[in-house]
Write a protein that holds these residues in place. Structure first.
Motif, PDB file in Angstrom:
ATOM      1  N   SER A 140     -16.837   3.575   7.432  1.00 34.87           N
ATOM      2  CA  SER A 140     -15.520   3.974   7.912  1.00 34.87           C
ATOM      3  C   SER A 140     -15.269   3.507   9.352  1.00 34.87           C
ATOM      4  CB  SER A 140     -15.361   5.489   7.816  1.00 34.87           C
ATOM      5  OG  SER A 140     -16.360   6.097   8.584  1.00 34.87           O
ATOM      6  N   ARG A 186     -14.369  -2.749  10.668  1.00 29.31           N
ATOM      7  CA  ARG A 186     -13.090  -3.403  10.382  1.00 29.31           C
ATOM      8  C   ARG A 186     -13.161  -3.943   8.952  1.00 29.31           C
ATOM      9  NH1 ARG A 186     -13.458  -7.738  14.564  1.00 29.31           N
ATOM     10  NH2 ARG A 186     -11.500  -8.512  13.752  1.00 29.31           N
ATOM     11  N   ARG A 187     -11.990  -4.041   8.326  1.00 34.75           N
ATOM     12  CA  ARG A 187     -11.952  -4.482   6.932  1.00 34.75           C
ATOM     13  C   ARG A 187     -12.615  -5.858   6.764  1.00 34.75           C
ATOM     14  NH1 ARG A 187      -9.453  -4.019   2.022  1.00 34.75           N
ATOM     15  NH2 ARG A 187      -8.666  -1.960   2.514  1.00 34.75           N
ATOM     16  N   PRO A 204      -4.887  -5.976   1.741  1.00 34.16           N
ATOM     17  CA  PRO A 204      -4.005  -5.422   0.709  1.00 34.16           C
ATOM     18  C   PRO A 204      -2.822  -4.669   1.323  1.00 34.16           C
ATOM     19  CG  PRO A 204      -5.947  -4.024   0.980  1.00 34.16           C
ATOM     20  CD  PRO A 204      -6.091  -5.138   1.971  1.00 34.16           C
ATOM     21  N   VAL A 218      -2.691  -0.368  12.385  1.00 39.03           N
ATOM     22  CA  VAL A 218      -3.877   0.486  12.574  1.00 39.03           C
ATOM     23  C   VAL A 218      -5.022  -0.315  13.200  1.00 39.03           C
ATOM     24  CG1 VAL A 218      -3.370   2.100  10.683  1.00 39.03           C
ATOM     25  CG2 VAL A 218      -4.794   0.105  10.232  1.00 39.03           C
ATOM     26  N   SER A 265      -3.135  -5.667  10.945  1.00 36.76           N
ATOM     27  CA  SER A 265      -1.804  -5.052  10.817  1.00 36.76           C
ATOM     28  C   SER A 265      -0.985  -5.249  12.100  1.00 36.76           C
ATOM     29  CB  SER A 265      -1.932  -3.576  10.447  1.00 36.76           C
ATOM     30  OG  SER A 265      -2.926  -2.940  11.193  1.00 36.76           O
ATOM     31  N   THR A 311       5.163   3.407   1.299  1.00 40.59           N
ATOM     32  CA  THR A 311       5.526   2.049   0.858  1.00 40.59           C
ATOM     33  C   THR A 311       5.403   1.927  -0.657  1.00 40.59           C
ATOM     34  OG1 THR A 311       3.264   1.334   1.279  1.00 40.59           O
ATOM     35  CG2 THR A 311       4.861   0.933   3.030  1.00 40.59           C
ATOM     36  N   PRO A 324      -3.441   7.678   3.346  1.00 37.93           N
ATOM     37  CA  PRO A 324      -4.817   7.497   3.821  1.00 37.93           C
ATOM     38  C   PRO A 324      -5.804   8.312   2.977  1.00 37.93           C
ATOM     39  CG  PRO A 324      -3.324   8.039   5.633  1.00 37.93           C
ATOM     40  CD  PRO A 324      -2.556   8.236   4.377  1.00 37.93           C
ATOM     41  N   GLU A 354      -3.453   6.175  -5.124  1.00 37.43           N
ATOM     42  CA  GLU A 354      -3.824   4.916  -4.466  1.00 37.43           C
ATOM     43  C   GLU A 354      -4.194   5.276  -3.045  1.00 37.43           C
ATOM     44  OE1 GLU A 354      -4.695   1.809  -5.549  1.00 37.43           O
ATOM     45  OE2 GLU A 354      -2.688   1.016  -5.883  1.00 37.43           O
ATOM     46  N   GLU A 355      -5.425   4.935  -2.657  1.00 35.59           N
ATOM     47  CA  GLU A 355      -5.875   5.250  -1.297  1.00 35.59           C
ATOM     48  C   GLU A 355      -5.703   4.033  -0.406  1.00 35.59           C
ATOM     49  OE1 GLU A 355      -9.900   6.439  -2.118  1.00 35.59           O
ATOM     50  OE2 GLU A 355      -9.361   8.550  -2.236  1.00 35.59           O
ATOM     51  N   PHE A 356      -5.085   4.227   0.758  1.00 34.63           N
ATOM     52  CA  PHE A 356      -4.927   3.118   1.688  1.00 34.63           C
ATOM     53  C   PHE A 356      -6.141   3.071   2.614  1.00 34.63           C
ATOM     54  CE2 PHE A 356      -0.022   2.462   1.841  1.00 34.63           C
ATOM     55  CZ  PHE A 356      -0.048   2.120   0.497  1.00 34.63           C
ATOM     56  N   GLY A 357      -7.240   2.673   2.093  1.00 33.46           N
ATOM     57  CA  GLY A 357      -8.455   2.560   2.897  1.00 33.46           C
ATOM     58  C   GLY A 357      -9.422   1.682   2.145  1.00 33.46           C
ATOM     59  N   PHE A 358     -10.674   1.692   2.537  1.00 34.58           N
ATOM     60  CA  PHE A 358     -11.656   0.895   1.808  1.00 34.58           C
ATOM     61  C   PHE A 358     -13.032   1.525   1.927  1.00 34.58           C
ATOM     62  CE2 PHE A 358     -11.401  -0.606   6.111  1.00 34.58           C
ATOM     63  CZ  PHE A 358     -12.701  -0.885   6.490  1.00 34.58           C
TER      64      PHE A 358
HETATM   65  C1  LIG Z   1      -4.338  -0.849  -2.406  1.00 35.95           C
HETATM   66  C2  LIG Z   1      -3.956  -0.757  -0.946  1.00 35.95           C
HETATM   67  C3  LIG Z   1      -2.624  -0.854  -0.572  1.00 35.95           C
HETATM   68  C4  LIG Z   1      -2.274  -0.757   0.769  1.00 35.95           C
HETATM   69  N1  LIG Z   1      -0.953  -0.836   1.118  1.00 35.95           N
HETATM   70  C5  LIG Z   1      -0.605  -0.710   2.413  1.00 35.95           C
HETATM   71  C6  LIG Z   1       0.776  -0.777   2.801  1.00 35.95           C
HETATM   72  O1  LIG Z   1       1.680  -0.942   1.987  1.00 35.95           O
HETATM   73  N2  LIG Z   1       1.079  -0.638   4.122  1.00 35.95           N
HETATM   74  C7  LIG Z   1       0.092  -0.448   5.068  1.00 35.95           C
HETATM   75  O2  LIG Z   1       0.413  -0.344   6.252  1.00 35.95           O
HETATM   76  N3  LIG Z   1      -1.214  -0.376   4.721  1.00 35.95           N
HETATM   77  C8  LIG Z   1      -1.582  -0.510   3.430  1.00 35.95           C
HETATM   78  N4  LIG Z   1      -2.902  -0.464   3.084  1.00 35.95           N
HETATM   79  C9  LIG Z   1      -3.905  -0.299   4.154  1.00 35.95           C
HETATM   80  C10 LIG Z   1      -4.116  -1.653   4.825  1.00 35.95           C
HETATM   81  O3  LIG Z   1      -4.730  -2.531   3.912  1.00 35.95           O
HETATM   82  C11 LIG Z   1      -5.015  -1.474   6.056  1.00 35.95           C
HETATM   83  O4  LIG Z   1      -4.362  -0.629   6.952  1.00 35.95           O
HETATM   84  C12 LIG Z   1      -5.232  -2.797   6.741  1.00 35.95           C
HETATM   85  O5  LIG Z   1      -5.902  -3.694   5.883  1.00 35.95           O
HETATM   86  C13 LIG Z   1      -6.073  -2.554   7.979  1.00 35.95           C
HETATM   87  O6  LIG Z   1      -6.434  -3.802   8.536  1.00 35.95           O
HETATM   88  P1  LIG Z   1      -6.542  -3.960  10.108  1.00 35.95           P
HETATM   89  O7  LIG Z   1      -7.271  -5.233  10.388  1.00 35.95           O
HETATM   90  O8  LIG Z   1      -5.202  -3.805  10.729  1.00 35.95           O
HETATM   91  O9  LIG Z   1      -7.388  -2.731  10.542  1.00 35.95           O
HETATM   92  P2  LIG Z   1      -8.962  -2.675  10.604  1.00 35.95           P
HETATM   93  O10 LIG Z   1      -9.405  -3.301  11.884  1.00 35.95           O
HETATM   94  O11 LIG Z   1      -9.549  -3.195   9.335  1.00 35.95           O
HETATM   95  O12 LIG Z   1      -9.153  -1.123  10.669  1.00 35.95           O
HETATM   96  C14 LIG Z   1      -8.958  -0.441  11.892  1.00 35.95           C
HETATM   97  C15 LIG Z   1      -9.361   0.992  11.709  1.00 35.95           C
HETATM   98  O13 LIG Z   1      -8.349   1.645  10.972  1.00 35.95           O
HETATM   99  C16 LIG Z   1      -8.916   2.309   9.862  1.00 35.95           C
HETATM  100  N5  LIG Z   1      -7.910   2.228   8.825  1.00 35.95           N
HETATM  101  C17 LIG Z   1      -7.727   1.234   7.935  1.00 35.95           C
HETATM  102  N6  LIG Z   1      -6.669   1.512   7.167  1.00 35.95           N
HETATM  103  C18 LIG Z   1      -6.174   2.697   7.610  1.00 35.95           C
HETATM  104  C19 LIG Z   1      -5.085   3.510   7.233  1.00 35.95           C
HETATM  105  N7  LIG Z   1      -4.258   3.144   6.255  1.00 35.95           N
HETATM  106  N8  LIG Z   1      -4.881   4.673   7.908  1.00 35.95           N
HETATM  107  C20 LIG Z   1      -5.693   5.047   8.896  1.00 35.95           C
HETATM  108  N9  LIG Z   1      -6.735   4.316   9.306  1.00 35.95           N
HETATM  109  C21 LIG Z   1      -6.976   3.166   8.670  1.00 35.95           C
HETATM  110  C22 LIG Z   1     -10.181   1.567   9.538  1.00 35.95           C
HETATM  111  O14 LIG Z   1     -11.125   2.419   8.865  1.00 35.95           O
HETATM  112  C23 LIG Z   1     -10.675   1.176  10.929  1.00 35.95           C
HETATM  113  O15 LIG Z   1     -11.401   2.224  11.506  1.00 35.95           O
HETATM  114  C24 LIG Z   1      -3.279  -0.567   1.753  1.00 35.95           C
HETATM  115  C25 LIG Z   1      -4.617  -0.481   1.371  1.00 35.95           C
HETATM  116  C26 LIG Z   1      -4.959  -0.578   0.047  1.00 35.95           C
HETATM  117  C27 LIG Z   1      -6.411  -0.484  -0.350  1.00 35.95           C
END
Ligand SMILES: Cc1cc2nc3c(=O)[nH]c(=O)nc-3n(C[C@H](O)[C@H](O)[C@H](O)COP(=O)(O)OP(=O)(O)OC[C@H]3O[C@@H](n4cnc5c(N)ncnc54)[C@H](O)[C@@H]3O)c2cc1C
Length: 471
Positions: free
Chosen positions: A183, A186-187, A301, A320, A324, A365, A443, A467-471
């Motif tokens: 957690s 980064r993704r 995603p 986030v 993004s 969304t 989330p 659907e969870e917006f995380g990984f």
């Molecule tokens: C099936 C699916 C659909 C999605 N659809 C959307 C969408 O429509 N719109 C959207 O904004 N996001 C969506 N997300 C989440 C989005 O994919 C991530 O927010 C994004 O990939 C994060 O990438 P980053 O490089 O900006 O952040 P990273 O650098 O990868 O992450 C930064 C930090 O934020 C945390 N984090 C990641 N996602 C979230 C979150 N959603 N809430 C709180 N903390 C988070 C991570 O754990 C990490 O600690 C979706 C995710 C999934 C799995």
């Protein structure tokens, strides 16, 4: 509404919600994917179970009485069998993430991730046990110490050095998968670690054929095992690389506009050829790859936040992290590659006539697009949980879509420690929740909480979709 590009495109979903007469006149109907065929999953499970039985039979069947009673025999047998089964399960895990379309359509993102997570401790621990028992068995057979036997195995047996590197990579990925560590990543770091796992499996392949008791002198097993590996690698390359490239070239999507929806939230509107032929349901998502200087190498995603308005397609992103944040700075004209659409979080999952949609923050969304896909008069209840009123993006679109479907919207606004959305509140808002499908998006923590509430309120598990917006 503020616009970040110089020209604003006409993408105005609130003006023509799908399902109204006006929508039918103003744009071609969205193409829906074929409904999920649940029997495909049943067949896949039977085939996977048959493969496991065959693997066990081939591992046990080659053991002779003499080998068993020889020094180190039992340990070598256990080591060989755990290695064989561990490798087989590792192949299944790779097949799961290759997103074979017919299986993905039934299981969706959350189902695949759930199965993948459920399966993942097994191959890793079985392959770890394999290494331990093989070293013990060979040491007993050679009457040597464990460390010196380990050295001999790695340095003088064919393909063992590569397999040991593969095992170390697997162990690293296993440790990093622990939730508390994962957690914080980064993704893209997580994604690169998964690439190491593919490398680990490739590195282990040769030693299996060269040393495995089930393979040495058994050409048929060698051929079947090699075919299984080729099919698995082919699925990954075909479905995760070739198909997305072909589709992306066909659609030729480019960014047209980046539109600020709320503080820290932007919509990206893309345009392309043949978007009307794109088969997509509300609630689905793409893996988006923007061909800009710092972004081309990573795909993330994001759900579509409205059904396509050919030639336009819209996604909406909350900042986030670095990807993004970079999305908000995209320039019009940037080329876009997409992988998908993916996800079973769609109206096809419904078990009941009516629905309740529960959104946490940016989870709106996917639910906004899913709402658009519900038939007129379906009386949906929409519950939106946000910290501040301005975080309710698409308020007017959601209100309009709900009005056309004769439903209701509830807003739960405020700090989550002060303004609670708990089972009691949910039951008051949706008294007939047990007779509805419950769709939840947001989330991870939010989704887990609402799923638990739905269970507590007596909603059958088959009617809870998330659907969870995380990984
Ligand atoms: C099936 C699916 C659909 C999605 N659809 C959307 C969408 O429509 N719109 C959207 O904004 N996001 C969506 N997300 C989440 C989005 O994919 C991530 O927010 C994004 O990939 C994060 O990438 P980053 O490089 O900006 O952040 P990273 O650098 O990868 O992450 C930064 C930090 O934020 C945390 N984090 C990641 N996602 C979230 C979150 N959603 N809430 C709180 N903390 C988070 C991570 O754990 C990490 O600690 C979706 C995710 C999934 C799995």
């Amino acid at each position: 509404m503020q616009t970040m590009s110089t020209t604003s495109v006409r993408f105005d979903p609130s003006a023509s919600p799908a399902g109204t007469k006006r929508a039918k006149r103003s744009r071609p109907e969205t193409r829906h994917p074929a409904p999920p065929r649940r029997w495909v999953l049943r067949v896949a499970v039977v085939v996977a179970a048959a493969g496991l039985v065959l693997t066990l039979v081939s591992g046990i069947g080659v053991e002779t009485g003499g080998e068993w009673s020889a020094p180190g025999g039992p340990a070598i047998f256990v080591g060989s069998l755990t290695g064989l089964v561990g490798m087989y399960l590792a192949l299944l895990m790779v097949l799961l993430v290759s997103r074979i379309p017919a299986v993905e359509r039934v299981l969706g993102q959350d189902g695949l991730v759930r199965w993948h997570k459920w399966l993942s401790p097994w191959p890793l621990s079985l392959i770890g046990l394999h290494a331990v028992f093989i070293v013990i068995g060979y040491a007993e057979a050679a009457k040597s110490g464990l460390w010196s036997q380990l050295g001999t195995l790695v340095s003088s047996y064919p393909d063992m050095l590569a397999a040991t590197v593969g095992l170390a990579l697997m162990a690293f990925a296993g440790i990093v998968s622990i939730r508390a560590i994962r957690s914080r990543l980064r993704r893209e770091t997580w994604w690169v670690i998964h690439l190491y796992l593919y490398l680990a499996l490739a590195l282990s392949f040769a030693h299996v054929l060269a040393l495995g008791p089930s393979f040495v002198g058994h050409p048929l097993t060698q051929v079947l095992w090699s075919l299984a590996w080729l099919a698995t690698a082919g699925s990954v390359i075909g479905f995760r690389i070739v198909l997305p490239i072909v589709r992306s070239l066909r659609y030729g999507l480019t960014v047209r506009e980046v539109r600020v929806e709320a503080p820290g939230v932007v919509s990206v509107i893309c345009a392309g050829r043949g978007v009307e032929r794109m088969a997509i349901s509300g609630g689905q998502f793409f893996e988006w790859r923007f061909l800009a200087r710092d972004l081309w190498w990573q795909a993330h995603p994001y759900s579509v936040s409205a059904l396509p308005r050919p030639p336009y397609l819209r996604m909406t992103v909350k900042t986030v992290g670095d990807h993004s944040a970079a999305v908000a700075r995209l320039r019009p004209g940037t080329r876009v590659m997409v992988e998908g659409p993916y996800g079973a979080f769609t109206r096809d999952a419904s078990q009941r006539r009516r629905t309740v949609l529960v959104a946490g923050g940016i989870g709106l969304t996917a639910l906004r697009a899913l709402l658009e896909d519900l038939p007129p008069g379906s009386q949906p209840v929409v519950v939106v949980r946000v910290n501040k009123p301005e975080e309710f993006v698409f308020r007017s679109e959601v209100t309009e879509l709900v009005r056309h479907r004769k439903g209701t919207v509830h807003e739960v606004v405020g700090d989550r420690h002060k303004v609670r959305l708990d089972a009691k509140v949910l039951a008051t808002m949706v008294p007939d929740i047990r007779q509805r499908d419950v769709f939840i998006c947001g989330p991870i923590g939010f989704v887990e909480g609402v799923v638990a509430m739905a269970h507590r309120l007596g909603v059958h598990r088959s009617a809870i979709h998330y659907e969870e917006f995380g990984f």
